[in-house]
Design a protein around this motif. Structure first.
Motif, PDB file in Angstrom:
ATOM      1  N   ILE A   1     -13.656  -6.489  -0.520  1.00 27.66           N
ATOM      2  CA  ILE A   1     -12.645  -5.760  -1.279  1.00 27.66           C
ATOM      3  C   ILE A   1     -12.518  -4.362  -0.692  1.00 27.66           C
ATOM      4  O   ILE A   1     -13.515  -3.648  -0.526  1.00 27.66           O
ATOM      5  N   SER A   2     -11.290  -3.977  -0.362  1.00 32.41           N
ATOM      6  CA  SER A   2     -10.990  -2.604   0.065  1.00 32.41           C
ATOM      7  C   SER A   2     -10.498  -1.851  -1.169  1.00 32.41           C
ATOM      8  O   SER A   2      -9.538  -2.285  -1.814  1.00 32.41           O
ATOM      9  N   ARG A   3     -11.141  -0.736  -1.480  1.00 30.65           N
ATOM     10  CA  ARG A   3     -10.749   0.057  -2.649  1.00 30.65           C
ATOM     11  C   ARG A   3     -10.120   1.367  -2.182  1.00 30.65           C
ATOM     12  O   ARG A   3     -10.723   2.114  -1.427  1.00 30.65           O
ATOM     13  N   LEU A   4      -8.898   1.607  -2.628  1.00 27.40           N
ATOM     14  CA  LEU A   4      -8.214   2.854  -2.328  1.00 27.40           C
ATOM     15  C   LEU A   4      -7.946   3.587  -3.636  1.00 27.40           C
ATOM     16  O   LEU A   4      -7.652   2.955  -4.657  1.00 27.40           O
ATOM     17  N   TYR A   5      -8.025   4.914  -3.616  1.00 29.25           N
ATOM     18  CA  TYR A   5      -7.616   5.687  -4.787  1.00 29.25           C
ATOM     19  C   TYR A   5      -7.076   7.037  -4.338  1.00 29.25           C
ATOM     20  O   TYR A   5      -7.400   7.531  -3.254  1.00 29.25           O
ATOM     21  N   LEU A   6      -6.225   7.610  -5.182  1.00 27.85           N
ATOM     22  CA  LEU A   6      -5.510   8.821  -4.807  1.00 27.85           C
ATOM     23  C   LEU A   6      -6.424  10.028  -4.690  1.00 27.85           C
ATOM     24  O   LEU A   6      -7.433  10.138  -5.395  1.00 27.85           O
ATOM     25  N   ASN A   7      -6.037  10.947  -3.805  1.00 31.55           N
ATOM     26  CA  ASN A   7      -6.779  12.191  -3.644  1.00 31.55           C
ATOM     27  C   ASN A   7      -6.555  13.117  -4.849  1.00 31.55           C
ATOM     28  O   ASN A   7      -5.815  12.773  -5.781  1.00 31.55           O
ATOM     29  N   GLU A   8      -7.173  14.284  -4.822  1.00 33.61           N
ATOM     30  CA  GLU A   8      -7.087  15.190  -5.960  1.00 33.61           C
ATOM     31  C   GLU A   8      -5.665  15.665  -6.218  1.00 33.61           C
ATOM     32  O   GLU A   8      -5.298  15.969  -7.359  1.00 33.61           O
ATOM     33  N   GLU A   9      -4.854  15.733  -5.186  1.00 34.93           N
ATOM     34  CA  GLU A   9      -3.457  16.151  -5.349  1.00 34.93           C
ATOM     35  C   GLU A   9      -2.559  15.003  -5.811  1.00 34.93           C
ATOM     36  O   GLU A   9      -1.372  15.198  -6.053  1.00 34.93           O
ATOM     37  N   LEU A  10      -3.135  13.801  -5.932  1.00 37.26           N
ATOM     38  CA  LEU A  10      -2.395  12.597  -6.321  1.00 37.26           C
ATOM     39  C   LEU A  10      -1.221  12.326  -5.379  1.00 37.26           C
ATOM     40  O   LEU A  10      -0.178  11.825  -5.792  1.00 37.26           O
ATOM     41  N   SER A  11      -1.420  12.638  -4.098  1.00 36.28           N
ATOM     42  CA  SER A  11      -0.333  12.512  -3.131  1.00 36.28           C
ATOM     43  C   SER A  11      -0.582  11.442  -2.075  1.00 36.28           C
ATOM     44  O   SER A  11       0.354  10.961  -1.451  1.00 36.28           O
ATOM     45  N   LYS A  12      -1.831  11.072  -1.871  1.00 37.75           N
ATOM     46  CA  LYS A  12      -2.159  10.154  -0.776  1.00 37.75           C
ATOM     47  C   LYS A  12      -3.472   9.443  -1.078  1.00 37.75           C
ATOM     48  O   LYS A  12      -4.368  10.005  -1.712  1.00 37.75           O
TER      49      LYS A  12
ATOM     50  N   ARG B   1       0.845  -1.199   0.000  1.00 35.95           N
ATOM     51  CA  ARG B   1       0.000   0.000   0.000  1.00 35.95           C
ATOM     52  C   ARG B   1       0.879   1.248   0.000  1.00 35.95           C
ATOM     53  O   ARG B   1       0.653   2.177  -0.762  1.00 35.95           O
ATOM     54  N   ARG B   2       1.875   1.274   0.878  1.00 36.84           N
ATOM     55  CA  ARG B   2       2.767   2.431   0.959  1.00 36.84           C
ATOM     56  C   ARG B   2       3.534   2.607  -0.351  1.00 36.84           C
ATOM     57  O   ARG B   2       3.665   3.725  -0.860  1.00 36.84           O
ATOM     58  N   LEU B   3       4.033   1.504  -0.905  1.00 36.81           N
ATOM     59  CA  LEU B   3       4.782   1.561  -2.159  1.00 36.81           C
ATOM     60  C   LEU B   3       3.925   2.112  -3.293  1.00 36.81           C
ATOM     61  O   LEU B   3       4.343   3.011  -4.036  1.00 36.81           O
ATOM     62  N   TYR B   4       2.712   1.594  -3.420  1.00 40.89           N
ATOM     63  CA  TYR B   4       1.837   2.023  -4.511  1.00 40.89           C
ATOM     64  C   TYR B   4       1.396   3.472  -4.329  1.00 40.89           C
ATOM     65  O   TYR B   4       1.307   4.234  -5.300  1.00 40.89           O
ATOM     66  N   GLU B   5       1.133   3.864  -3.100  1.00 39.78           N
ATOM     67  CA  GLU B   5       0.730   5.243  -2.820  1.00 39.78           C
ATOM     68  C   GLU B   5       1.859   6.211  -3.167  1.00 39.78           C
ATOM     69  O   GLU B   5       1.639   7.223  -3.847  1.00 39.78           O
ATOM     70  N   GLN B   6       3.069   5.901  -2.733  1.00 37.42           N
ATOM     71  CA  GLN B   6       4.210   6.787  -2.971  1.00 37.42           C
ATOM     72  C   GLN B   6       4.539   6.915  -4.455  1.00 37.42           C
ATOM     73  O   GLN B   6       5.118   7.918  -4.882  1.00 37.42           O
ATOM     74  N   ASN B   7       4.180   5.901  -5.238  1.00 30.82           N
ATOM     75  CA  ASN B   7       4.533   5.902  -6.653  1.00 30.82           C
ATOM     76  C   ASN B   7       3.363   6.249  -7.571  1.00 30.82           C
ATOM     77  O   ASN B   7       3.449   6.079  -8.777  1.00 30.82           O
ATOM     78  N   GLY B   8       2.271   6.728  -6.992  1.00 34.78           N
ATOM     79  CA  GLY B   8       1.200   7.272  -7.807  1.00 34.78           C
ATOM     80  C   GLY B   8       0.330   6.256  -8.516  1.00 34.78           C
ATOM     81  O   GLY B   8      -0.235   6.566  -9.574  1.00 34.78           O
ATOM     82  N   VAL B   9       0.200   5.040  -7.969  1.00 35.99           N
ATOM     83  CA  VAL B   9      -0.765   4.087  -8.525  1.00 35.99           C
ATOM     84  C   VAL B   9      -2.157   4.629  -8.197  1.00 35.99           C
ATOM     85  O   VAL B   9      -2.532   4.738  -7.024  1.00 35.99           O
TER      86      VAL B   9
END
Length: 199
Positions: A152-163, A131-139
């Motif tokens: 299923i847990s679904r995560l997606y980046l915020n509007e700033e594409l930072s977290k 999770r940390r790896l994918y978040e830091q690399n903009g997946v």
């Protein structure tokens, strides 16, 4: 995927990943190597069903994204380049919309969506380290599939594409829609097996 061995006696790199025997599958996270054990039959059924949902959708005329099923390697541009990269992972399912990221060795750069199906041996890796790896690399989007609890847990980046935003959870009674493909609706009754009623 299952994991039954760890190498952390030194820092491993993408060069090591490329040179391990073909009959051995490893992932490298933060320079630590994790050997991938054969997954369970139910794990593979779930991976196959999800893959088919995406493949059927992307085979429609006009779709430019591609979906890949493990084993398919992913490395990231934000990490140190080329053979010094200390990350090399094999997600269960990888969706890539930027064709320039696709190479003969897999994906170099950030996929648009990654799906990992949990196994007992690798749950903490998928939930925390990846999770940390994918978040830091903009997946853009990351799904964590729990076969035991059929969630299923679904995560997606915020509007700033930072977290990543706070996780959203979907059970067998729900329909899940990828953020990147809002027209694709997946009924999770088609993904998870029917549980046997107690009594």
């Amino acid at each position: 995927m299952g994991s039954n061995a760890i190498r952390n006696d030194r820092v491993y790199t993408y060069a090591d990943y490329l040179n391990w025997p073909e009959n051995e599958r490893w992932e490298i996270i933060d320079g630590v190597a994790y050997m991938m054990a054969p997954p369970s039959t139910e794990h593979q059924r779930i991976v196959g069903r999800l893959f088919n949902e995406f493949a059927n959708h992307l085979n429609l005329k006009g779709k430019t994204c591609e979906v890949f099923i493990a084993p398919f390697g992913v490395t990231f541009d934000k990490q140190t380049s080329n053979d010094k990269n200390t990350y090399a992972v094999e997600p269960d399912i990888t969706v890539i919309c930027d064709k320039s990221n696709i190479t003969e060795k897999g994906c170099k750069g950030s996929p648009d969506l990654i799906i990992e199906v949990l196994s007992p041996a690798t749950a903490s890796i998928d939930i925390i380290k990846k999770r940390r790896l994918y978040e830091q690399n903009g997946v853009l989007e990351y799904w964590i599939v729990d076969p035991v609890h059929q969630i299923i847990s679904r995560l997606y980046l915020n509007e700033e594409l930072s977290k990543y935003r706070e996780s959203e959870y979907f059970s067998r009674d729900n329909t899940i829609t990828p953020i990147i493909f809002p027209e694709l609706q997946i009924n999770l009754k088609d993904i998870f097996p029917e549980t046997q009623k107690q009594g």
